[in-house]
Design a protein around this motif. Structure first.
Motif, PDB file in Angstrom:
ATOM      1  N   ASP A 155     -10.498   4.646  -6.017  1.00 40.44           N
ATOM      2  CA  ASP A 155      -9.280   4.736  -6.091  1.00 40.44           C
ATOM      3  C   ASP A 155      -8.422   3.672  -5.984  1.00 40.44           C
ATOM      4  OD1 ASP A 155      -6.844   6.017  -6.376  1.00 40.44           O
ATOM      5  OD2 ASP A 155      -6.834   7.173  -4.394  1.00 40.44           O
ATOM      6  N   VAL A 156      -8.364   2.600  -6.964  1.00 40.18           N
ATOM      7  CA  VAL A 156      -7.706   1.283  -6.881  1.00 40.18           C
ATOM      8  C   VAL A 156      -6.133   1.798  -6.756  1.00 40.18           C
ATOM      9  CG1 VAL A 156      -7.125  -1.028  -7.800  1.00 40.18           C
ATOM     10  CG2 VAL A 156      -9.692   0.433  -8.020  1.00 40.18           C
ATOM     11  N   SER A 157      -5.377   1.008  -5.970  1.00 40.25           N
ATOM     12  CA  SER A 157      -3.828   1.541  -5.792  1.00 40.25           C
ATOM     13  C   SER A 157      -3.184   0.248  -5.706  1.00 40.25           C
ATOM     14  CB  SER A 157      -3.998   2.065  -4.606  1.00 40.25           C
ATOM     15  OG  SER A 157      -4.695   3.428  -4.365  1.00 40.25           O
ATOM     16  N   GLU A 158      -1.737   0.320  -6.367  1.00 36.52           N
ATOM     17  CA  GLU A 158      -0.999  -0.673  -6.218  1.00 36.52           C
ATOM     18  C   GLU A 158       0.215  -0.334  -5.248  1.00 36.52           C
ATOM     19  OE1 GLU A 158       1.776  -2.370  -6.099  1.00 36.52           O
ATOM     20  OE2 GLU A 158       1.301  -4.385  -6.475  1.00 36.52           O
ATOM     21  N   ARG A 159      -0.052  -0.708  -3.899  1.00 38.41           N
ATOM     22  CA  ARG A 159       0.904  -0.214  -2.770  1.00 38.41           C
ATOM     23  C   ARG A 159       2.280  -0.450  -2.995  1.00 38.41           C
ATOM     24  NH1 ARG A 159      -3.030   3.033  -1.164  1.00 38.41           N
ATOM     25  NH2 ARG A 159      -4.933   2.157  -0.081  1.00 38.41           N
TER      26      ARG A 159
END
Length: 294
Positions: A155-159
């Protein structure tokens, strides 16, 4: 069974993994690992096939996303007690649901692209559930009847976009390549205990995440049942169930992905993913030059 989809991006074909770990082609038997092929009766028919009778694929065959036809890609936030603790968040009283764009789905070993202007791209190893039958208002005690199998999801995420840009989490969750799934879709008969699966994620040789489904707040049957009360789940839909501690956001100071990093994700019985991180500009230059991008 361990089911795969193999071949060029956008033109994947169905397959399975034989007892020796070889990849076998199923395209003469079913059209895709999607839709009707995920029904319990269809999976039972595939189990009757002798894998040795199927064409053996080259070892270097690209693996695509392990399921096709996904219309709903649902994710669960803060679903591991130890991950909630590292973020300082309270234990949720109900599952936190958000959507990842189906267009972010990619193969388990495809590159992960850091989006344009991103500064805080992060990792999350997760157990993902693949729906096998239409599910609406199901009860937890029957929820597994609607599950075709499980797989690994990153679940790649751009914080920054997720947490600092207002609105919902979806802004930081659905960028292209932010949803690697696979390598295999593993049917439930291969997994004796859903609550005892070890999980890990390494970044460039350094262990970042170590956890277990034992610390999930809401388990797989609860999540399938709960989600089905808010939307119609269809065959091929995915619910990715949250991550254990060790994400970059939770480190002091935070540590985020950079070009050249390699992520290696593992979950017991579900195999391994391995992704190289690529800068947006490098990726677009590669596409423009016509170089292979798989």
């Amino acid at each position: 069974m361990k089911l795969i989809r193999h071949g060029a991006q956008g033109d994947e074909k169905p397959g399975l993994v034989d007892r020796d770990g070889g990849y076998r082609d199923l395209s003469a038997i079913v059209r895709d690992i999607a839709g009707p092929a995920l029904a319990r009766e269809a999976l039972d028919r595939l189990r009757m096939i002798d894998p040795e009778s199927l064409p053996l694929l080259p070892k270097e065959t690209r693996l695509g996303p392990c399921v096709g036809g996904t219309r709903n890609f649902v994710a669960v936030g803060l679903n591991f007690a130890d991950h909630a603790a590292e973020t300082g968040a309270p234990i949720p009283s109900e599952p936190i649901l958000f959507n990842k764009a189906p267009s972010c789905i990619s193969g388990p070993n495809d590159p992960v692209i850091i989006p344009k202007s991103s500064a805080k791209t992060d990792w999350e190893v997760e157990l993902a559930v693949v729906i096998g039958a239409r599910a609406s208002y199901v009860h937890a005690n029957e929820a597994l009847d609607y599950v075709a199998g499980l797989c690994i999801c990153n679940d790649v995420s751009e914080r920054e976009w997720q947490m600092e840009r207002g609105g919902t989490w979806a802004k930081g969750k659905g960028c292209p390549t932010f949803g690697p799934i696979g390598p295999w879709l593993v049917t439930l008969d291969e997994i004796p205990d859903l609550k005892a699966l070890g999980m890990s994620l390494d970044v460039s040789g350094r262990r970042m995440q170590t956890g277990s489904t034992a610390t999930m707040i809401f388990d797989v049957p609860q999540l399938v049942a709960y989600t089905s009360h808010f939307m119609m789940l269809e065959p091929g839909d995915i619910i990715t169930t949250g991550t254990p501690p060790g994400v970059g956001l939770g480190m002091k100071p935070p540590r985020y992905l950079k070009p050249g990093d390699e992520m290696v994700l593992r979950i017991d019985r579900l195999g391994e993913q391995r992704q190289t991180v690529v800068a947006f500009d490098d990726w677009t230059a590669k596409v423009s030059s016509g170089e292979p991008t798989d």
